[in-house]
Design an enzyme around this catalytic site. Structure first.
Site, PDB file in Angstrom:
ATOM      1  N   ARG A 296      20.017  29.042  51.896  1.00 27.04           N
ATOM      2  CA  ARG A 296      21.093  28.098  51.553  1.00 27.04           C
ATOM      3  C   ARG A 296      21.289  27.063  52.657  1.00 27.04           C
ATOM      4  NH1 ARG A 296      26.278  31.129  49.332  1.00 27.04           N
ATOM      5  NH2 ARG A 296      26.898  28.974  48.957  1.00 27.04           N
TER       6      ARG A 296
ATOM      7  N   HIS B 135      36.742  29.455  51.782  1.00 29.53           N
ATOM      8  CA  HIS B 135      35.698  30.488  51.738  1.00 29.53           C
ATOM      9  C   HIS B 135      34.753  30.416  52.936  1.00 29.53           C
ATOM     10  CE1 HIS B 135      36.192  31.108  47.069  1.00 29.53           C
ATOM     11  NE2 HIS B 135      37.154  31.655  47.774  1.00 29.53           N
TER      12      HIS B 135
ATOM     13  N   CYS C 206      26.925  38.382  69.230  1.00 27.38           N
ATOM     14  CA  CYS C 206      28.204  37.710  69.457  1.00 27.38           C
ATOM     15  C   CYS C 206      28.300  37.277  70.923  1.00 27.38           C
ATOM     16  CB  CYS C 206      29.335  38.679  69.120  1.00 27.38           C
ATOM     17  SG  CYS C 206      30.968  38.033  69.577  1.00 27.38           S
TER      18      CYS C 206
HETATM   19  P1  OAD Z   1      31.063  28.125  39.626  1.00 24.77           P
HETATM   20  O1  OAD Z   1      29.576  28.148  39.697  1.00 24.77           O
HETATM   21  O2  OAD Z   1      31.748  29.357  39.164  1.00 24.77           O
HETATM   22  O3  OAD Z   1      31.566  26.950  38.672  1.00 24.77           O
HETATM   23  C1  OAD Z   1      31.118  25.635  38.815  1.00 24.77           C
HETATM   24  C2  OAD Z   1      31.855  24.755  37.812  1.00 24.77           C
HETATM   25  O4  OAD Z   1      31.426  23.420  38.012  1.00 24.77           O
HETATM   26  C3  OAD Z   1      31.562  25.119  36.339  1.00 24.77           C
HETATM   27  O5  OAD Z   1      32.779  25.158  35.591  1.00 24.77           O
HETATM   28  C4  OAD Z   1      30.674  23.965  35.853  1.00 24.77           C
HETATM   29  O6  OAD Z   1      30.895  23.625  34.493  1.00 24.77           O
HETATM   30  C5  OAD Z   1      31.139  22.824  36.755  1.00 24.77           C
HETATM   31  N1  OAD Z   1      30.129  21.795  36.997  1.00 24.77           N
HETATM   32  C6  OAD Z   1      28.773  21.936  37.065  1.00 24.77           C
HETATM   33  N2  OAD Z   1      28.185  20.764  37.323  1.00 24.77           N
HETATM   34  C7  OAD Z   1      29.181  19.852  37.410  1.00 24.77           C
HETATM   35  C8  OAD Z   1      29.221  18.438  37.638  1.00 24.77           C
HETATM   36  N3  OAD Z   1      28.106  17.720  37.840  1.00 24.77           N
HETATM   37  N4  OAD Z   1      30.419  17.829  37.653  1.00 24.77           N
HETATM   38  C9  OAD Z   1      31.564  18.530  37.440  1.00 24.77           C
HETATM   39  N5  OAD Z   1      31.593  19.851  37.221  1.00 24.77           N
HETATM   40  C10 OAD Z   1      30.421  20.505  37.210  1.00 24.77           C
HETATM   41  O7  OAD Z   1      31.576  27.674  41.074  1.00 24.77           O
HETATM   42  P2  OAD Z   1      33.013  27.848  41.741  1.00 24.77           P
HETATM   43  O8  OAD Z   1      34.100  27.746  40.725  1.00 24.77           O
HETATM   44  O9  OAD Z   1      33.058  26.963  42.920  1.00 24.77           O
HETATM   45  O10 OAD Z   1      32.757  32.362  46.214  1.00 24.77           O
HETATM   46  O11 OAD Z   1      32.917  29.344  42.252  1.00 24.77           O
HETATM   47  C11 OAD Z   1      34.002  29.888  42.942  1.00 24.77           C
HETATM   48  C12 OAD Z   1      33.499  30.878  43.941  1.00 24.77           C
HETATM   49  O12 OAD Z   1      32.663  31.857  43.308  1.00 24.77           O
HETATM   50  C13 OAD Z   1      32.605  30.314  45.028  1.00 24.77           C
HETATM   51  O13 OAD Z   1      33.331  29.735  46.090  1.00 24.77           O
HETATM   52  C14 OAD Z   1      31.850  31.512  45.488  1.00 24.77           C
HETATM   53  C15 OAD Z   1      31.489  32.064  44.138  1.00 24.77           C
HETATM   54  O14 OAD Z   1      31.142  33.405  44.068  1.00 24.77           O
HETATM   55  C16 OAD Z   1      32.323  33.133  47.196  1.00 24.77           C
HETATM   56  O15 OAD Z   1      31.154  33.198  47.515  1.00 24.77           O
HETATM   57  C17 OAD Z   1      33.413  33.924  47.853  1.00 24.77           C
END
Ligand code: OAD
Length: 234
Positions: free
Chosen positions: A56, A106, A135
């Protein structure tokens, strides 16, 4: 003057080339969350976790902020009120797009955390992570990425809650609304009397908690929304 709190998720960085987590081609499709994003996974196989984060971090070096990141930085610089950006993203694309004081709930990809003593320190993208990285304060190894994993408390929660209860407008951009506590921010803002707006490619799991939504790709919808907001309020 109004205060705007903006929550961003992986969708805002998708058009820069960083994958989202859920859905087709998402990071969690090929990788089990329990293996690479939990303290237990790291205890079981730290090398696998370090390889995942090196992948990543490497990808991050190849990408650039997109028009949505730039538009939010422009809003922060030009809006007469306060604009607070809270992100679930561990990338640095908001900062690279010019945003300031971004709250990374996060954690971030370019820092390390010591499990033994809790020390956190910067680890530039150019350097690889490896098991021997100790560390600098207590010499414990291996050290882990400074990223919040499942089952752990996100960072800066008190500060974020204070921003939510004091805001006039809450906007969530590019987040699926499936991970708490972030998915609950809209309710907190709504209960505090704020207007609420979702900007996403599709309706999120918490769409019904928002007063309104703009559907479409962030690189188009976010600059258009920022332009309209600045035209009407400035
Ligand atoms: P997700 O992968 O769950 O959701 C991404 C969202 O972005 C989805 O609803 C898509 O429809 C939308 N999306 C995709 N492409 C897009 C674009 N070009 N423009 C606008 N929207 C778009 O990601 P998060 O909600 O960020 O946590 O996930 C939340 C957390 O779950 C992350 O921070 C991570 C993950 O597990 C940890 O690692 C603790």
């Amino acid at each position: 003057m109004d205060k705007i709190v903006i929550l961003t998720g992986a969708g805002i960085s998708a058009e820069s080339g960083l994958g989202t987590f859920r859905g087709a081609g998402g990071l969690w499709e090929n990788q089990r969350i329990e293996d690479v994003a939990t303290p237990e996974g790291f205890a079981r196989d730290p090398q696998m976790v370090i390889d995942f984060y090196n992948m990543r971090r490497g990808k991050h070096r190849e990408v650039q902020p997109n028009a949505a990141h730039l538009a939010l930085a422009h809003l922060q610089a030009s809006y007469p009120g306060e604009v607070v950006i809270v992100t679930q993203n561990v990338d640095r694309l908001h900062e690279r797009g010019g945003a300031s004081a971004v709250i990374h709930m996060h954690g971030v990809l370019d820092a390390l955390l010591c499990n033994a003593c809790g020390h956190r320190w910067g680890w530039p993208f150019e350097r690889r992570l490896d098991l021997a990285t100790a560390c600098p304060r207590c010499a414990d190894a291996p050290t882990r990425p400074d990223v919040v994993w499942f089952g752990e408390m996100p960072y800066h929660m008190e500060e974020i809650e204070a921003h939510l209860t004091g805001c006039d407008l809450f906007v969530a951009i590019g987040t699926s609304g499936q991970v708490y506590p972030a998915a609950g921010f809209v309710r907190a803002a709504d209960q505090a009397g704020a207007d609420t707006l979702e900007i996403n490619l599709e309706a999120s799991a918490v769409r019904s908690d928002f007063a309104r939504a703009i559907i479409g790709p962030a690189s188009q919808t976010v600059p258009a929304w920022v332009d309209a907001l600045l035209r009407h309020r400035v």
